[in-house]
Write a protein that holds these residues in place. Structure first.
Motif, PDB file in Angstrom:
ATOM      1  N   SER A  70      75.538  86.693  13.259  1.00  0.00           N
ATOM      2  CA  SER A  70      76.100  86.190  14.510  1.00  0.00           C
ATOM      3  C   SER A  70      75.165  86.498  15.676  1.00  0.00           C
ATOM      4  CB  SER A  70      77.480  86.798  14.757  1.00  0.00           C
ATOM      5  OG  SER A  70      77.372  88.185  14.919  1.00  0.00           O
ATOM      6  N   TRP A  83      71.926  86.741  15.579  1.00  0.00           N
ATOM      7  CA  TRP A  83      70.789  85.807  15.489  1.00  0.00           C
ATOM      8  C   TRP A  83      71.185  84.453  16.076  1.00  0.00           C
ATOM      9  CZ3 TRP A  83      65.689  86.268  14.066  1.00  0.00           C
ATOM     10  CH2 TRP A  83      64.983  85.077  13.847  1.00  0.00           C
ATOM     11  N   ALA A  84      72.322  83.936  15.634  1.00  0.00           N
ATOM     12  CA  ALA A  84      72.759  82.620  16.107  1.00  0.00           C
ATOM     13  C   ALA A  84      73.004  82.636  17.619  1.00  0.00           C
ATOM     14  CB  ALA A  84      74.023  82.188  15.374  1.00  0.00           C
ATOM     15  N   THR A 118      71.946  84.874  20.028  1.00  0.00           N
ATOM     16  CA  THR A 118      70.923  85.290  20.978  1.00  0.00           C
ATOM     17  C   THR A 118      69.614  84.523  20.864  1.00  0.00           C
ATOM     18  OG1 THR A 118      70.055  87.016  19.529  1.00  0.00           O
ATOM     19  CG2 THR A 118      71.847  87.625  21.009  1.00  0.00           C
ATOM     20  N   LYS A 119      69.392  83.841  19.740  1.00  0.00           N
ATOM     21  CA  LYS A 119      68.102  83.164  19.591  1.00  0.00           C
ATOM     22  C   LYS A 119      68.206  81.665  19.875  1.00  0.00           C
ATOM     23  CE  LYS A 119      66.367  87.088  18.224  1.00  0.00           C
ATOM     24  NZ  LYS A 119      65.708  87.922  19.236  1.00  0.00           N
ATOM     25  N   PHE A 120      69.412  81.186  20.088  1.00  0.00           N
ATOM     26  CA  PHE A 120      69.590  79.749  20.313  1.00  0.00           C
ATOM     27  C   PHE A 120      70.523  79.502  21.492  1.00  0.00           C
ATOM     28  CE2 PHE A 120      68.767  80.566  15.874  1.00  0.00           C
ATOM     29  CZ  PHE A 120      67.708  79.721  15.600  1.00  0.00           C
ATOM     30  N   GLN A 121      70.389  78.314  22.058  1.00  0.00           N
ATOM     31  CA  GLN A 121      71.291  77.901  23.125  1.00  0.00           C
ATOM     32  C   GLN A 121      72.297  76.915  22.548  1.00  0.00           C
ATOM     33  OE1 GLN A 121      70.667  80.299  25.279  1.00  0.00           O
ATOM     34  NE2 GLN A 121      71.016  78.851  26.925  1.00  0.00           N
ATOM     35  N   PHE A 122      73.556  77.118  22.810  1.00  0.00           N
ATOM     36  CA  PHE A 122      74.541  76.123  22.394  1.00  0.00           C
ATOM     37  C   PHE A 122      75.776  76.255  23.254  1.00  0.00           C
ATOM     38  CE2 PHE A 122      74.954  79.907  19.797  1.00  0.00           C
ATOM     39  CZ  PHE A 122      76.300  80.190  19.843  1.00  0.00           C
ATOM     40  N   PRO A 170      74.202  92.245  22.810  1.00  0.00           N
ATOM     41  CA  PRO A 170      73.606  92.490  24.131  1.00  0.00           C
ATOM     42  C   PRO A 170      72.130  92.879  24.071  1.00  0.00           C
ATOM     43  CG  PRO A 170      75.508  93.916  23.746  1.00  0.00           C
ATOM     44  CD  PRO A 170      75.333  93.118  22.526  1.00  0.00           C
ATOM     45  N   GLN A 209      70.010  89.884  23.166  1.00  0.00           N
ATOM     46  CA  GLN A 209      70.013  88.990  24.326  1.00  0.00           C
ATOM     47  C   GLN A 209      68.926  89.444  25.311  1.00  0.00           C
ATOM     48  OE1 GLN A 209      73.959  87.812  25.125  1.00  0.00           O
ATOM     49  NE2 GLN A 209      72.820  85.892  25.171  1.00  0.00           N
ATOM     50  N   GLU A 210      68.894  90.760  25.494  1.00  0.00           N
ATOM     51  CA  GLU A 210      67.921  91.360  26.414  1.00  0.00           C
ATOM     52  C   GLU A 210      66.495  91.154  25.909  1.00  0.00           C
ATOM     53  OE1 GLU A 210      68.156  92.642  29.954  1.00  0.00           O
ATOM     54  OE2 GLU A 210      70.009  92.957  28.846  1.00  0.00           O
ATOM     55  N   MET A 259      63.878  87.680  29.478  1.00  0.00           N
ATOM     56  CA  MET A 259      65.029  86.997  30.044  1.00  0.00           C
ATOM     57  C   MET A 259      64.611  85.742  30.786  1.00  0.00           C
ATOM     58  SD  MET A 259      67.760  88.441  29.194  1.00  0.00           S
ATOM     59  CE  MET A 259      68.973  87.592  30.212  1.00  0.00           C
ATOM     60  N   THR A 293      72.958  80.828  10.051  1.00  0.00           N
ATOM     61  CA  THR A 293      73.629  81.971  10.685  1.00  0.00           C
ATOM     62  C   THR A 293      74.889  81.525  11.439  1.00  0.00           C
ATOM     63  OG1 THR A 293      72.152  81.750  12.585  1.00  0.00           O
ATOM     64  CG2 THR A 293      71.569  83.386  10.937  1.00  0.00           C
ATOM     65  N   THR A 317      78.603  82.693  10.580  1.00  0.00           N
ATOM     66  CA  THR A 317      79.391  83.339  11.635  1.00  0.00           C
ATOM     67  C   THR A 317      80.772  82.696  11.763  1.00  0.00           C
ATOM     68  OG1 THR A 317      77.401  83.895  12.865  1.00  0.00           O
ATOM     69  CG2 THR A 317      79.447  83.865  14.109  1.00  0.00           C
ATOM     70  N   PHE A 337      77.219  94.649  30.224  1.00  0.00           N
ATOM     71  CA  PHE A 337      77.213  95.062  28.821  1.00  0.00           C
ATOM     72  C   PHE A 337      77.880  96.386  28.542  1.00  0.00           C
ATOM     73  CE2 PHE A 337      74.903  91.464  28.269  1.00  0.00           C
ATOM     74  CZ  PHE A 337      73.689  91.459  28.919  1.00  0.00           C
TER      75      PHE A 337
END
Lengths: 309, 279
Positions: free
Chosen positions: A105, A107-108, A110-114, A185, A188-189, B1, B17, B21, B275
């Protein structure tokens, strides 16, 4: 952090005559007087003693009250051993499953935009908002005798509620967010720069994950595992609802404590409880050690980009 | 960022993934919670209200909300002092004390429950000295408050600590040099700064207390109408195979905790911290 010094340094050369007076006044107004300070520290320690320290000490004292023989005997019977076994088994199933989910979760997310990303994060946190008893209840409503799938399960002779699978499911539910919410988090950072670099240099997705992402988050992952394991082994309310409380079969350690206690077998109840308390102390120690490592991972995540926001 | 991610990324694995999920989330969380909603819907309006709103249930709501509220207040007050002490003062064994604050998170609730009972019961460590003073803790609402205070403490302390750390000392100095005494500085400068964190901690502690079960059942005595909390009532209904009753009460509690969760999110947004937050 020499707070107070920085701004005073600017004033003092001009006001050398009254310098001491200003310093004194500022000190009085930015620090509490000795009396107040003592009072606050006393109140803190007093409160913590009444609420935290004494109960913690009481567990071990009550456990050893009838001597070391009784203490040890509390662990060497079939009921206690099978409770230990079921507790370890439950955790051994739940922690790895939640680790895989946490990594997938994170990976999905934080590494992609959706679209709907923040809704997904809220849903992942959902089990934290559900009280333990209700967390157990939902599985009874699903798999219990009168539950939605109850008749079908009975027809196929599968028992989930009042058996080990129910305990595992309820534990899975209450420990669900622990790993994910530590990873999301941080990742994401960290952004995607390093992964993008690895992939553009020809690394496969797996290689990128194992060699770049995982080393970057290993302490946060371990932190999540520690918290997840503590809850998995210690969950009481949810497990209590789905367990049949069958001694030697569907009892975890916390349930075993309850049964012993309700039978007025206090020495044994506290002996088993002291084992769980020891686990909690180990958890706190491990947590403290790992915590500053996680903070370093955050610091490193912020470093290369330089600017914040 | 700062990377702009408007372009399509070359990273692989989104389908896998994301699919996993959603599947795992549905199986473990959403479908089971859906069972509660479905069962609740099948009760019908009258059935639902009859089960969720009768004298014994209302008494449990009142008790649960009252004790949770009082314990959250106690935690807000003492938690502020504890957090302040831990952030601002140097004392021996501070890191040890700081680590022990999380004990209620780490200790299984059943263990907390019997430990608190051993301390506060009539013949317990403290209870035996309180009894002659006419104070009965165990098997009264006071016992429930003690247990909920234990459970909720880390929420307040852990939310306040970073907020107190972030207070700009120069504002305090400015207040002081403008003639404010320490009390005025605290009341007019410090408290408004940490108020969002304090309220968040209070709300988290309150929310946790509402659903608490394990630490309470041993010390509360569990007398219907008197010391029976809602979580326990749900279990009692289940043990009597009254699934409808258990479901209706659980739905009420779930709605209450979602409303609180929403309020907490608003508070945290106000707090401006993304966070951090208690586990």
């Amino acid at each position: 952090m020499s707070v107070g010094g920085s701004s005073l340094a600017g004033i003092q050369p001009n006001a050398s005559l009254v310098g001491d007076d200003i310093t004194g006044r500022l000190k009085r107004a930015t620090d509490e007087s000795k009396l107040v300070k003592g009072l606050l520290i006393g109140t803190s320690l007093g409160f913590l003693t009444l609420v935290l320290f004494v109960p913690l000490v009481a567990i071990f004292a009550e456990a050893l009250r009838k001597g070391i023989g009784v203490f040890l005997a509390s662990f060497t019977n079939h009921a206690a051993l099978s409770a230990i076994w079921l507790t370890v088994l439950t955790s051994a199933i739940c922690v790895p499953l939640n680790v895989v989910f946490g990594l997938a979760s994170a990976w999905a997310i934080t590494k992609f935009q959706f679209r709907g990303k923040s809704a997904l994060i809220t849903l992942i946190d959902l089990p934290f908002a559900v009280s333990p008893v209700i967390s157990g209840l939902i599985f009874v409503l699903l798999f219990g005798m009168q539950g939605l799938l109850g008749p079908w399960l009975r027809g196929h002779d599968i028992q989930i509620i009042f058996a080990a699978p129910g305990i595992v499911l309820a534990t899975l539910f209450v420990t669900f967010p622990f790993v994910a919410r530590e990873l999301i988090p941080l990742m994401q950072e960290q952004g995607t720069d390093e992964e993008l670099a690895a992939v553009s240099l020809g690394a496969s997705g797996w290689q990128t994950f194992w060699r770049v992402t995982l080393p970057n988050v290993k302490w946060a992952l371990l932190y999540g595992v520690i918290l997840c394991n503590a809850r998995a082994m210690g969950e009481f309310g949810a497990v209590s609802v789905v367990s049949g409380h069958i001694r030697g079969q569907t009892n975890t350690l916390p349930l075993h404590v309850e049964i012993l206690y309700n039978e007025y077998n206090f020495a044994a109840a506290f002996a088993v409880a002291s084992l769980l308390a020891l686990l909690a102390i180990l958890t706190l120690a491990a947590k403290t050690v790992v915590e500053w490592r996680v903070r370093r991972e955050y610091a490193q995540a912020l470093e290369p980009t330089g600017a914040e926001e | 960022m700062s990377t702009s991610r408007t372009t399509r990324t070359i990273l692989p694995g989104f389908g896998l993934t994301m699919g996993y999920t959603v599947l795992y989330l549905s199986l473990v969380v959403l479908i089971p919670l859906g069972a509660l909603v479905l069962k609740s819907g099948s009760l019908g309006w009258h059935g639902f209200w009859a089960a969720a709103w009768n004298p014994r249930v209302i008494a449990s709501y009142e008790l649960t909300f009252f004790t949770s509220f009082v314990s959250a207040l106690i935690n807000a007050f003492f938690g502020l002092i504890v957090a302040w002490t831990l952030v601002r003062y140097t004392l021996p064994g501070k890191s040890f004390i700081d680590a022990v604050i999380d004990l209620p998170f780490a200790l299984p609730t059943a263990v907390s429950g019997i430990a608190l009972t051993a301390v506060y019961a009539q013949n317990g460590w403290f209870g035996r000295y309180l009894e002659p003073l006419g104070i009965r803790v165990a098997f009264t609402p006071l016992g429930i408050i003690v247990a909920l205070t234990f459970i909720g403490l880390p929420f307040v302390v852990r939310t306040l600590q970073p907020a107190i750390e972030e207070i700009d000392r120069e504002t305090e100095e400015a207040a002081a040099s403008l003639g404010a005494n320490r009390w005025q500085t605290f009341w007019r400068v410090i408290l408004p700064t940490i108020l969002p964190a304090l309220l968040t901690g209070f709300a988290l502690s309150f929310a946790r207390a509402l659903g608490e079960y394990g630490s309470v059942v041993f010390i509360s005595g569990n007398m219907p109408m008197k010391t029976e909390i809602t979580s326990l009532l749900i279990i009692t209904k289940l043990e009597q195979y009254d699934y409808a009753g258990a479901t209706a009460i659980a739905t009420m509690m779930l709605v209450a905790s979602f409303v609180l969760l929403f309020a907490i999110n608003l508070l945290q947004w106000w707090n401006g911290r993304k966070f951090r937050g208690a586990v």
